[in-house]
Motif scaffolding. Sequence first.
Motif, mmCIF file in Angstrom:
data_model
loop_
_atom_site.group_PDB
_atom_site.id
_atom_site.type_symbol
_atom_site.label_atom_id
_atom_site.label_comp_id
_atom_site.label_asym_id
_atom_site.label_seq_id
_atom_site.Cartn_x
_atom_site.Cartn_y
_atom_site.Cartn_z
ATOM 1 N N THR A 32 0.826 -1.209 0.000
ATOM 2 C CA THR A 32 0.000 0.000 0.000
ATOM 3 C C THR A 32 0.859 1.257 0.000
ATOM 4 O O THR A 32 0.575 2.222 -0.723
ATOM 5 N N ARG A 33 1.921 1.249 0.793
ATOM 6 C CA ARG A 33 2.786 2.433 0.865
ATOM 7 C C ARG A 33 3.576 2.646 -0.416
ATOM 8 O O ARG A 33 3.839 3.789 -0.807
ATOM 9 N N LEU A 34 3.946 1.573 -1.085
ATOM 10 C CA LEU A 34 4.619 1.701 -2.383
ATOM 11 C C LEU A 34 3.674 2.305 -3.427
ATOM 12 O O LEU A 34 4.103 3.013 -4.337
ATOM 13 N N GLN A 35 2.399 2.034 -3.305
ATOM 14 C CA GLN A 35 1.415 2.512 -4.277
ATOM 15 C C GLN A 35 0.842 3.887 -3.935
ATOM 16 O O GLN A 35 0.177 4.492 -4.784
ATOM 17 N N SER A 36 1.085 4.365 -2.720
ATOM 18 C CA SER A 36 0.478 5.621 -2.290
ATOM 19 C C SER A 36 1.049 6.812 -3.061
ATOM 20 O O SER A 36 2.210 6.800 -3.480
ATOM 21 N N PRO A 37 0.254 7.872 -3.264
ATOM 22 C CA PRO A 37 0.726 9.027 -4.036
ATOM 23 C C PRO A 37 1.889 9.769 -3.391
ATOM 24 O O PRO A 37 2.698 10.377 -4.089
ATOM 25 N N GLN A 38 2.013 9.730 -2.044
ATOM 26 C CA GLN A 38 3.110 10.436 -1.391
ATOM 27 C C GLN A 38 4.422 9.672 -1.405
ATOM 28 O O GLN A 38 5.466 10.211 -1.040
ATOM 29 N N GLY A 39 4.394 8.416 -1.831
ATOM 30 C CA GLY A 39 5.625 7.630 -1.894
ATOM 31 C C GLY A 39 5.845 6.809 -0.644
ATOM 32 O O GLY A 39 5.273 7.080 0.425
ATOM 33 N N PHE A 40 6.686 5.801 -0.759
ATOM 34 C CA PHE A 40 6.887 4.814 0.307
ATOM 35 C C PHE A 40 7.369 5.433 1.617
ATOM 36 O O PHE A 40 6.789 5.204 2.675
ATOM 37 N N ASN A 41 8.414 6.238 1.564
ATOM 38 C CA ASN A 41 8.990 6.793 2.791
ATOM 39 C C ASN A 41 8.044 7.761 3.481
ATOM 40 O O ASN A 41 7.875 7.719 4.703
ATOM 41 N N GLN A 42 7.417 8.644 2.707
ATOM 42 C CA GLN A 42 6.485 9.612 3.288
ATOM 43 C C GLN A 42 5.249 8.929 3.867
ATOM 44 O O GLN A 42 4.631 9.435 4.805
ATOM 45 N N GLN A 117 -2.792 2.619 7.118
ATOM 46 C CA GLN A 117 -1.467 2.150 6.707
ATOM 47 C C GLN A 117 -0.552 3.286 6.245
ATOM 48 O O GLN A 117 0.660 3.206 6.404
ATOM 49 N N VAL A 118 -1.136 4.333 5.647
ATOM 50 C CA VAL A 118 -0.306 5.452 5.181
ATOM 51 C C VAL A 118 -0.305 6.610 6.167
ATOM 52 O O VAL A 118 0.282 7.658 5.907
ATOM 53 N N SER A 119 -0.955 6.424 7.316
ATOM 54 C CA SER A 119 -0.960 7.429 8.372
ATOM 55 C C SER A 119 -0.915 6.699 9.703
ATOM 56 O O SER A 119 -1.886 6.669 10.460
ATOM 57 N N ALA A 120 0.250 6.103 9.961
ATOM 58 C CA ALA A 120 0.393 5.202 11.111
ATOM 59 C C ALA A 120 0.138 5.883 12.449
ATOM 60 O O ALA A 120 -0.138 5.211 13.450
ATOM 61 N N SER A 121 0.223 7.218 12.487
ATOM 62 C CA SER A 121 0.010 7.930 13.748
ATOM 63 C C SER A 121 -1.478 8.031 14.101
ATOM 64 O O SER A 121 -1.828 8.350 15.237
ATOM 65 N N SER A 122 -2.347 7.782 13.139
ATOM 66 C CA SER A 122 -3.792 7.863 13.375
ATOM 67 C C SER A 122 -4.342 6.503 13.770
ATOM 68 O O SER A 122 -3.948 5.480 13.226
ATOM 69 N N LYS A 123 -5.265 6.516 14.704
ATOM 70 C CA LYS A 123 -5.897 5.280 15.156
ATOM 71 C C LYS A 123 -7.014 4.861 14.197
ATOM 72 O O LYS A 123 -7.650 5.697 13.557
ATOM 73 N N GLY A 236 5.037 2.949 -12.260
ATOM 74 C CA GLY A 236 3.991 3.368 -11.333
ATOM 75 C C GLY A 236 2.795 2.436 -11.357
ATOM 76 O O GLY A 236 2.206 2.126 -10.321
ATOM 77 N N LEU A 237 2.433 1.985 -12.563
ATOM 78 C CA LEU A 237 1.293 1.081 -12.682
ATOM 79 C C LEU A 237 1.559 -0.281 -12.043
ATOM 80 O O LEU A 237 0.626 -0.986 -11.655
ATOM 81 N N PHE A 238 2.832 -0.653 -11.956
ATOM 82 C CA PHE A 238 3.185 -1.936 -11.335
ATOM 83 C C PHE A 238 3.884 -1.743 -9.983
ATOM 84 O O PHE A 238 4.592 -2.639 -9.521
ATOM 85 N N ALA A 239 3.646 -0.585 -9.354
ATOM 86 C CA ALA A 239 4.213 -0.339 -8.025
ATOM 87 C C ALA A 239 3.684 -1.374 -7.042
ATOM 88 O O ALA A 239 2.491 -1.668 -7.008
#
Length: 274
Positions: A32-42, A117-123, A236-239
């Motif tokens: 999911t993080r690899l596919q997210s628009p903000q990128g894996f690290n962000q 998954q892309v905002s781990a700080s949120s419950k 990107g399509l195969f991220a």
Amino acid sequence: MDAPGFTASLVAGGVAGAAVDLILFPLDTIKTRLQSPQGFNQAGGFRGIYAGVPSAAIGSFPNAAAFFLTYEYVKSLLHTDSTSHFRPMKHMLAASTGEVVACLIRVPSEVVKQRAQVSASSKTLQIFSTILSEEGIQGLYRGYKSTVLREIPFSLVQFPLWESLKALWSWRRGRVVESWQSAVCGAFAGGFAAAVTTPLDVAKTRIMLAKAGSSTAVGNVLSAMHGVWRSQGLAGLFAGVFPRMAAISMGGFIFLGAYDQTRSLLLEVGRKSP
């Protein structure tokens, strides 16, 4: 389908689905993080890889149970003998119908899970409440069409291939395949289906993660895929294709093997009961 078959499919599907979702959750988070628009690290990188697991835990049993119950029921309605050339069509139709029904449960769980998954700080509960307050029930079903459009082609590849591989193995051995052999067939079928449907999965992820009111949030799959293509190209399509293939191959091994084993045990217990 008779009552024992009904119960066996319901419980076996639920047990298998819950096992897969919880065991392979970290791989799903990475994908999911690899596919997210903000990128894996962000999106969080390798931190908090179990973010969103409560949503998956709540939704996995009823989602998988609904799919396999529908799958087996539709197969039982479409009578074809073992040599019929229409058997693959029966499996395709049964799997597609199962996905449409299961997505009614899967999509709300998936929306909450992916945002966590892309905002781990949120419950998880906080994300669920925010979606309801800002977008209503419709927000929980954002991405329903894209999920169905991903799952139906996936099932059209996976389930006929799984059934065909089991039949071939059974024919070569001269008897019905064992649960672990069914699981091996499921792993191969799932991995192959995962690879070819990754662009649809990327589109589904982008739609679910898009900001409310944005053009992507509308849910147009082709538009989402075109946007990814323009900004990131084929890569990107195969991220996330490799963690997706790994998760679904291992998931296919666990899921379909556990399903066959659990269903067989339940039917055997049912036959022995007075």
